[in-house]
Design a protein around this motif. Structure first.
Motif, short mmCIF file in Angstrom:
data_model
loop_
_atom_site.label_atom_id
_atom_site.label_comp_id
_atom_site.label_asym_id
_atom_site.label_seq_id
_atom_site.Cartn_x
_atom_site.Cartn_y
_atom_site.Cartn_z
N ARG A 80 0.84 -1.20 0.00
CA ARG A 80 0.00 0.00 0.00
C ARG A 80 0.88 1.26 0.00
O ARG A 80 0.64 2.19 -0.77
CB ARG A 80 -0.93 0.00 1.22
CG ARG A 80 -1.90 1.19 1.26
CD ARG A 80 -2.71 1.18 2.55
NE ARG A 80 -3.56 0.00 2.62
CZ ARG A 80 -4.78 -0.08 2.10
NH1 ARG A 80 -5.28 0.97 1.45
NH2 ARG A 80 -5.50 -1.18 2.22
N ASP A 83 3.83 1.33 -3.65
CA ASP A 83 2.93 0.86 -4.69
C ASP A 83 3.69 0.57 -5.98
O ASP A 83 4.81 1.05 -6.18
CB ASP A 83 1.85 1.92 -4.94
CG ASP A 83 0.57 1.36 -5.53
OD1 ASP A 83 0.52 0.15 -5.83
OD2 ASP A 83 -0.38 2.14 -5.70
N PRO A 104 -2.01 -0.73 -10.01
CA PRO A 104 -1.73 -0.16 -8.69
C PRO A 104 -2.47 -0.91 -7.59
O PRO A 104 -3.34 -1.76 -7.87
CB PRO A 104 -2.25 1.28 -8.82
CG PRO A 104 -3.29 1.21 -9.88
CD PRO A 104 -2.84 0.15 -10.84
N SER A 345 3.31 5.95 -2.01
CA SER A 345 1.96 6.53 -2.18
C SER A 345 1.69 7.65 -1.20
O SER A 345 0.69 8.37 -1.33
CB SER A 345 0.91 5.43 -2.01
OG SER A 345 1.00 4.85 -0.71
N THR A 346 2.57 7.80 -0.21
CA THR A 346 2.42 8.85 0.80
C THR A 346 3.79 9.17 1.37
O THR A 346 4.76 8.44 1.11
CB THR A 346 1.49 8.36 1.93
OG1 THR A 346 1.23 9.43 2.84
CG2 THR A 346 2.10 7.18 2.68
N ALA A 357 6.01 11.46 -0.88
CA ALA A 357 5.11 10.76 -1.78
C ALA A 357 5.60 10.93 -3.21
O ALA A 357 6.02 12.02 -3.61
CB ALA A 357 3.69 11.32 -1.64
#
Length: 466
Positions: A80, A83, A104, A345-346, A357
């Motif tokens: 998560r 990714d 994704p 992703s962050t 990110a």
């Protein structure tokens, strides 16, 4: 066995000692591009000497290469945060579409559930007669004293076997032939596209034209196969138990039937993965056996005792222990999926280093699996390191030829089954010798391939069974 809490404690205790560095030798504009072009594998293999997480530059782009097994495991298990994306998978997604390998995180779970039935143990057992048949078709054409182009022969074998198992209906035969013809051009081209700056993709160069033509033909052939399957299903109502039938009956995350485009994305992804991974693994295994005569003789002793002079079948696999160890060791030295990329992703951190990110991470099983602290004498071909009684036991977290976690390759057992059947059958019937003393070069493209690998065949007679 190490528990999850123990693993977390180990990571926390080591976090204070992680080293984060920048690879030396970057040029002002090109970054490390020149070093990558001169010796891609050597460049990656040398990065752990600089740190556990090493920053590289390719032109204006930056990426962090994960050089420690514990960090690699952290990245692969947290799909998560880390990714699919980056210069490898971003370009693959543009070309192959949103199939399982490139999609994704938001699309992965439902796609995995959709495709899993096509790779169940019962389905895999059902595929093996077709695999055995195609192995026999190819090897029955070989002649004593013949010199074979090993990568080409293994590509032919795995192409036919994969197509005959994942797309079994007779109605797709014309489309399947086109797939086999276009895949080599497509795969060679997609690797160039991965490393090429985006603004150069549209230039009408000969290489770009070949790739675009191959890509168009490949997608058209698979689209023809999907339409043919739909027509057969509409007329007769029954379908073979294969990948395409699973997709035609499947539903997406909103419980809607899959479109033809979605089905094509999945079929092309699975065919490429099944064909190229098995072909590369078998080619390297045969090369390693040809250059390690004592191991080749041990394998012959095993396969001759189990098979005699017949081809290997599903029921033989539990008794082909050395066969499995040889393939496992081959994948350690030459993992087909030798490079993976991920995108954060962050905002997060890795090895105590903050990552914004959108940061790109590069993971290389080739790099990790040749670390001397994980595998003593890492350059040595040693199938016995995988024996149950071998000490020390190889660290499983440092062996990731099929990835790890939720995104571990769905076709890993398919590949190992096909490769085991082929290697055992070939070993029982043929001895392979090098035709030259020159070392075989490794080509790092979409997969790791041996360059100009030709071996001479010598027909064997089965050993007497005691």
């Amino acid at each position: 066995m190490t528990t999850a809490s123990e693993s977390e404690s180990e990571s926390e205790s080591e976090s204070d000692t992680w080293t984060v560095a920048t690879a030396p030798g970057a040029l002002p504009v090109a970054g490390h591009a020149l070093q990558l072009r001169k010796g891609l594998l050597a460049f990656f293999a040398g990065l752990p000497a600089h740190g556990d997480l090493v920053q590289i530059r390719i032109g204006p782009s930056r990426a962090f290469v994960v050089c420690h097994p514990d960090l690699l495991r952290q990245v692969l298990l947290d799909d998560r945060t880390f990714d699919k994306g980056g210069f490898v998978w971003g370009r693959v997604r543009q070309t192959l579409g949103n199939g399982l390998a490139a999609c994704p995180h938001r699309d992965h779970r439902w796609q995995r559930r959709l495709l899993q039935p096509a790779f169940s143990r019962d389905r895999l057992r059902g595929y093996t007669p077709a695999m055995t048949e195609q192995i026999s078709v190819l090897t029955d054409r070989w002649r004593d004293g013949e010199v074979i182009d090993v990568p080409a022969q293994m590509h032919t074998l795995t192409s036919q076997a994969t197509l005959r198992t994942l797309l079994t209906a007779d109605c797709v035969a014309p489309a399947a032939a086109t797939v086999v013809e276009t895949l080599p051009v497509f795969l060679h081209g997609i690797y160039r596209q991965m490393l090429m700056p985006t603004h150069l993709h549209r230039l009408p160069t000969p290489a770009n034209r070949r790739f675009n033509q191959g890509n168009t033909r490949l997608h058209a052939a698979v689209s023809d196969a999907v339409r043919a399957y739909r027509q057969v299903a509409d007329q007769h109502g029954d379908q073979p138990e294969d990948l395409l039938s699973v997709l035609l009956a499947g539903r997406d995350q909103d419980d809607r039937p899959l479109t033809d485009a979605q089905i094509c994305d999945q079929v092309i992804t699975m065919l490429i993965a099944g064909i190229e991974t098995a072909a590369s693994t078998l080619a390297w295994a045969l090369h390693l056996l040809a250059t390690h005569e004592h191991i080749q003789q041990r394998l012959y002793t095993e396969t001759s005792a189990v098979l005699g002079n017949r081809p290997a079948t599903w029921d033989d696999l539990p008794r082909l222990e050395l066969t499995g160890h040889i393939l496992t060791e081959t994948l350690r030295l030459y993992p087909a999926a030798w490079i993976l990329t991920r995108v954060t992703s962050t905002d997060t951190e890795l090895a105590g280093h903050p990552l914004p990110a959108g940061a790109t991470l590069v993971c290389s099983p080739y790099l990790i699996q040749r670390r001397a602290d994980a595998f003593p004498n890492p350059e040595r071909f040693d199938p016995d390191r995988w024996r149950a009684d071998h000490t020390p036991r190889p660290p499983r977290h440092a062996y990731v030829p099929f990835g790890a976690g939720a995104r571990q390759c769905i076709g890993d057992n398919f590949t190992m089954t096909l490769a085991s059947l082929a290697l055992a059958t070939i070993s029982a019937r043929w001895r392979l010798d090098p035709t030259t003393s020159a070392p075989v070069r490794c080509s790092a493209a979409a997969t790791l391939q041996p360059q100009s690998l030709r071996l001479r065949l010598h027909q064997r007679s089965p050993l007497p069974i005691s």
